[in-house]
Scaffold this motif. Structure first.
Motif, PDB file in Angstrom:
ATOM      1  N   ASP A 108       0.846  -1.192   0.000  1.00 12.41           N
ATOM      2  CA  ASP A 108       0.000   0.000   0.000  1.00 12.41           C
ATOM      3  C   ASP A 108       0.886   1.248   0.000  1.00 12.41           C
ATOM      4  O   ASP A 108       1.487   1.575   1.020  1.00 12.41           O
ATOM      5  CB  ASP A 108      -0.903  -0.002   1.227  1.00 12.41           C
ATOM      6  CG  ASP A 108      -1.850   1.186   1.264  1.00 12.41           C
ATOM      7  OD1 ASP A 108      -1.826   2.012   0.322  1.00 12.41           O
ATOM      8  OD2 ASP A 108      -2.623   1.279   2.232  1.00 12.41           O
ATOM      9  N   PRO A 109       0.966   1.963  -1.125  1.00 16.64           N
ATOM     10  CA  PRO A 109       1.841   3.132  -1.160  1.00 16.64           C
ATOM     11  C   PRO A 109       1.352   4.269  -0.269  1.00 16.64           C
ATOM     12  O   PRO A 109       2.149   5.080   0.188  1.00 16.64           O
ATOM     13  CB  PRO A 109       1.828   3.542  -2.637  1.00 16.64           C
ATOM     14  CG  PRO A 109       0.524   3.042  -3.156  1.00 16.64           C
ATOM     15  CD  PRO A 109       0.256   1.774  -2.396  1.00 16.64           C
ATOM     16  N   SER A 110       0.056   4.302   0.013  1.00 17.89           N
ATOM     17  CA  SER A 110      -0.462   5.384   0.859  1.00 17.89           C
ATOM     18  C   SER A 110      -0.078   5.191   2.322  1.00 17.89           C
ATOM     19  O   SER A 110      -0.212   6.110   3.123  1.00 17.89           O
ATOM     20  CB  SER A 110      -1.977   5.518   0.708  1.00 17.89           C
ATOM     21  OG  SER A 110      -2.621   4.338   1.125  1.00 17.89           O
ATOM     22  N   ALA A 111       0.442   4.015   2.679  1.00 16.94           N
ATOM     23  CA  ALA A 111       0.876   3.767   4.056  1.00 16.94           C
ATOM     24  C   ALA A 111       2.299   4.251   4.303  1.00 16.94           C
ATOM     25  O   ALA A 111       2.758   4.272   5.438  1.00 16.94           O
ATOM     26  CB  ALA A 111       0.780   2.269   4.363  1.00 16.94           C
ATOM     27  N   VAL A 112       2.993   4.655   3.248  1.00 16.83           N
ATOM     28  CA  VAL A 112       4.383   5.112   3.386  1.00 16.83           C
ATOM     29  C   VAL A 112       4.390   6.556   3.884  1.00 16.83           C
ATOM     30  O   VAL A 112       3.688   7.421   3.353  1.00 16.83           O
ATOM     31  CB  VAL A 112       5.122   5.000   2.033  1.00 16.83           C
ATOM     32  CG1 VAL A 112       6.498   5.640   2.106  1.00 16.83           C
ATOM     33  CG2 VAL A 112       5.214   3.548   1.617  1.00 16.83           C
TER      34      VAL A 112
ATOM     35  N   ARG B 201       6.938   3.087  -7.382  1.00 12.81           N
ATOM     36  CA  ARG B 201       7.410   1.711  -7.244  1.00 12.81           C
ATOM     37  C   ARG B 201       6.234   0.726  -7.378  1.00 12.81           C
ATOM     38  O   ARG B 201       6.317  -0.256  -8.120  1.00 12.81           O
ATOM     39  CB  ARG B 201       8.125   1.540  -5.898  1.00 12.81           C
ATOM     40  CG  ARG B 201       8.836   0.241  -5.707  1.00 12.81           C
ATOM     41  CD  ARG B 201       9.709   0.202  -4.454  1.00 12.81           C
ATOM     42  NE  ARG B 201       9.170   0.858  -3.269  1.00 12.81           N
ATOM     43  CZ  ARG B 201       9.557   2.066  -2.819  1.00 12.81           C
ATOM     44  NH1 ARG B 201      10.480   2.767  -3.442  1.00 12.81           N
ATOM     45  NH2 ARG B 201       9.014   2.564  -1.731  1.00 12.81           N
ATOM     46  N   VAL B 202       5.140   1.012  -6.690  1.00 11.81           N
ATOM     47  CA  VAL B 202       3.964   0.138  -6.762  1.00 11.81           C
ATOM     48  C   VAL B 202       3.354   0.185  -8.162  1.00 11.81           C
ATOM     49  O   VAL B 202       2.981  -0.851  -8.724  1.00 11.81           O
ATOM     50  CB  VAL B 202       2.936   0.495  -5.665  1.00 11.81           C
ATOM     51  CG1 VAL B 202       1.633  -0.271  -5.856  1.00 11.81           C
ATOM     52  CG2 VAL B 202       3.528   0.212  -4.284  1.00 11.81           C
ATOM     53  N   ARG B 203       3.271   1.358  -8.744  1.00 16.34           N
ATOM     54  CA  ARG B 203       2.768   1.492 -10.115  1.00 16.34           C
ATOM     55  C   ARG B 203       3.558   0.601 -11.064  1.00 16.34           C
ATOM     56  O   ARG B 203       2.986  -0.134 -11.878  1.00 16.34           O
ATOM     57  CB  ARG B 203       2.877   2.953 -10.562  1.00 16.34           C
ATOM     58  CG  ARG B 203       2.523   3.193 -12.026  1.00 16.34           C
ATOM     59  CD  ARG B 203       3.097   4.500 -12.533  1.00 16.34           C
ATOM     60  NE  ARG B 203       4.562   4.461 -12.568  1.00 16.34           N
ATOM     61  CZ  ARG B 203       5.326   5.542 -12.665  1.00 16.34           C
ATOM     62  NH1 ARG B 203       4.788   6.747 -12.719  1.00 16.34           N
ATOM     63  NH2 ARG B 203       6.639   5.431 -12.706  1.00 16.34           N
ATOM     64  N   ASP B 204       4.875   0.637 -10.945  1.00 20.73           N
ATOM     65  CA  ASP B 204       5.729  -0.146 -11.834  1.00 20.73           C
ATOM     66  C   ASP B 204       5.599  -1.647 -11.562  1.00 20.73           C
ATOM     67  O   ASP B 204       5.654  -2.459 -12.488  1.00 20.73           O
ATOM     68  CB  ASP B 204       7.174   0.317 -11.719  1.00 20.73           C
ATOM     69  CG  ASP B 204       7.363   1.754 -12.218  1.00 20.73           C
ATOM     70  OD1 ASP B 204       6.462   2.289 -12.899  1.00 20.73           O
ATOM     71  OD2 ASP B 204       8.424   2.335 -11.915  1.00 20.73           O
ATOM     72  N   GLN B 205       5.416  -2.026 -10.301  1.00 18.02           N
ATOM     73  CA  GLN B 205       5.189  -3.440  -9.968  1.00 18.02           C
ATOM     74  C   GLN B 205       3.882  -3.927 -10.586  1.00 18.02           C
ATOM     75  O   GLN B 205       3.822  -5.035 -11.135  1.00 18.02           O
ATOM     76  CB  GLN B 205       5.149  -3.639  -8.451  1.00 18.02           C
ATOM     77  CG  GLN B 205       6.472  -3.462  -7.761  1.00 18.02           C
ATOM     78  CD  GLN B 205       6.347  -3.454  -6.244  1.00 18.02           C
ATOM     79  OE1 GLN B 205       5.244  -3.542  -5.688  1.00 18.02           O
ATOM     80  NE2 GLN B 205       7.477  -3.331  -5.565  1.00 18.02           N
ATOM     81  N   ILE B 206       2.850  -3.107 -10.488  1.00 23.74           N
ATOM     82  CA  ILE B 206       1.550  -3.467 -11.071  1.00 23.74           C
ATOM     83  C   ILE B 206       1.683  -3.614 -12.579  1.00 23.74           C
ATOM     84  O   ILE B 206       1.205  -4.586 -13.166  1.00 23.74           O
ATOM     85  CB  ILE B 206       0.473  -2.428 -10.700  1.00 23.74           C
ATOM     86  CG1 ILE B 206       0.176  -2.483  -9.197  1.00 23.74           C
ATOM     87  CG2 ILE B 206      -0.803  -2.652 -11.517  1.00 23.74           C
ATOM     88  CD1 ILE B 206      -0.681  -1.337  -8.680  1.00 23.74           C
ATOM     89  N   ARG B 207       2.348  -2.660 -13.210  1.00 21.89           N
ATOM     90  CA  ARG B 207       2.511  -2.716 -14.669  1.00 21.89           C
ATOM     91  C   ARG B 207       3.221  -3.999 -15.088  1.00 21.89           C
ATOM     92  O   ARG B 207       2.810  -4.686 -16.031  1.00 21.89           O
ATOM     93  CB  ARG B 207       3.275  -1.500 -15.165  1.00 21.89           C
ATOM     94  CG  ARG B 207       3.428  -1.518 -16.677  1.00 21.89           C
ATOM     95  CD  ARG B 207       4.199  -0.335 -17.197  1.00 21.89           C
ATOM     96  NE  ARG B 207       4.204  -0.391 -18.644  1.00 21.89           N
ATOM     97  CZ  ARG B 207       4.091   0.661 -19.429  1.00 21.89           C
ATOM     98  NH1 ARG B 207       3.985   1.862 -18.912  1.00 21.89           N
ATOM     99  NH2 ARG B 207       4.101   0.511 -20.726  1.00 21.89           N
ATOM    100  N   SER B 208       4.294  -4.331 -14.402  1.00 20.92           N
ATOM    101  CA  SER B 208       5.053  -5.539 -14.723  1.00 20.92           C
ATOM    102  C   SER B 208       4.173  -6.780 -14.597  1.00 20.92           C
ATOM    103  O   SER B 208       4.176  -7.660 -15.462  1.00 20.92           O
ATOM    104  CB  SER B 208       6.277  -5.635 -13.811  1.00 20.92           C
ATOM    105  OG  SER B 208       6.984  -6.809 -14.048  1.00 20.92           O
ATOM    106  N   TRP B 209       3.412  -6.863 -13.519  1.00 22.22           N
ATOM    107  CA  TRP B 209       2.527  -8.012 -13.307  1.00 22.22           C
ATOM    108  C   TRP B 209       1.438  -8.068 -14.380  1.00 22.22           C
ATOM    109  O   TRP B 209       1.134  -9.148 -14.905  1.00 22.22           O
ATOM    110  CB  TRP B 209       1.913  -7.952 -11.908  1.00 22.22           C
ATOM    111  CG  TRP B 209       1.052  -9.145 -11.622  1.00 22.22           C
ATOM    112  CD1 TRP B 209       1.481 -10.384 -11.233  1.00 22.22           C
ATOM    113  CD2 TRP B 209      -0.360  -9.221 -11.735  1.00 22.22           C
ATOM    114  NE1 TRP B 209       0.394 -11.219 -11.109  1.00 22.22           N
ATOM    115  CE2 TRP B 209      -0.744 -10.528 -11.407  1.00 22.22           C
ATOM    116  CE3 TRP B 209      -1.355  -8.302 -12.094  1.00 22.22           C
ATOM    117  CZ2 TRP B 209      -2.072 -10.962 -11.402  1.00 22.22           C
ATOM    118  CZ3 TRP B 209      -2.669  -8.723 -12.107  1.00 22.22           C
ATOM    119  CH2 TRP B 209      -3.025 -10.029 -11.758  1.00 22.22           C
TER     120      TRP B 209
END
Length: 136
Positions: free
Chosen positions: A105-109, A122-130
């Motif tokens: 959860d990026p909003s928890a950072v 970072r999360v956006r790029d992880q989602i895109r890769s998946w």
């Protein structure tokens, strides 16, 4: 050819599911009708809008929706993108497959704006890769 329907679900429908919706629509909108929803919708996170804009994807008109909105619409794929949603989401059957892929959860950072933006990127790029491995 009829498009396959994909629903992304997370808790607040604020960041992860919104980014997944925007990314898959941009990458393969000719093949998929893409939706997102939350178990407890709270509004699209402004930093999610910002990091998606960096890729030319506009989430500024998106709004958070409840998973209940899609209960009567047949989905080919239903994807939970956080563990909380997987545990608390009312079962939404998929015609082809129910999937789960948890992303942080990026909003928890915490931290300053740049630290928080980097978490969203970072999360956006992880989602895109998946998404590229799973749907393309």
């Amino acid at each position: 050819m009829e498009k396959l329907r994909v629903l992304f679900v997370c808790t607040h429908n604020a960041a992860r599911s919104q980014m997944a919706e925007g990314l898959l629509r941009a990458l393969a909108g000719d093949r998929y009708e893409v939706y997102s929803a939350g178990t407890d919708p709270r509004g699209v996170h402004p930093l999610a809008v910002r990091v998606m804009q960096e890729l030319g994807i506009d989430l500024s008109t998106h709004c958070s929706k409840s998973v209940e909105t899609y209960r009567t619409i047949p989905m080919d794929y239903v994807v939970t993108v956080c563990d909380h949603a997987r545990e608390h989401c009312p079962y939404v059957p998929a015609r082809r497959k129910n999937l789960h892929q948890s992303f942080p959860d990026p909003s928890a950072v915490g931290g300053d704006e740049e630290v928080r933006l980097e978490a969203f990127r970072r999360v956006r790029d992880q989602i895109r890769s998946w998404l590229e491995k799973t749907f393309l």
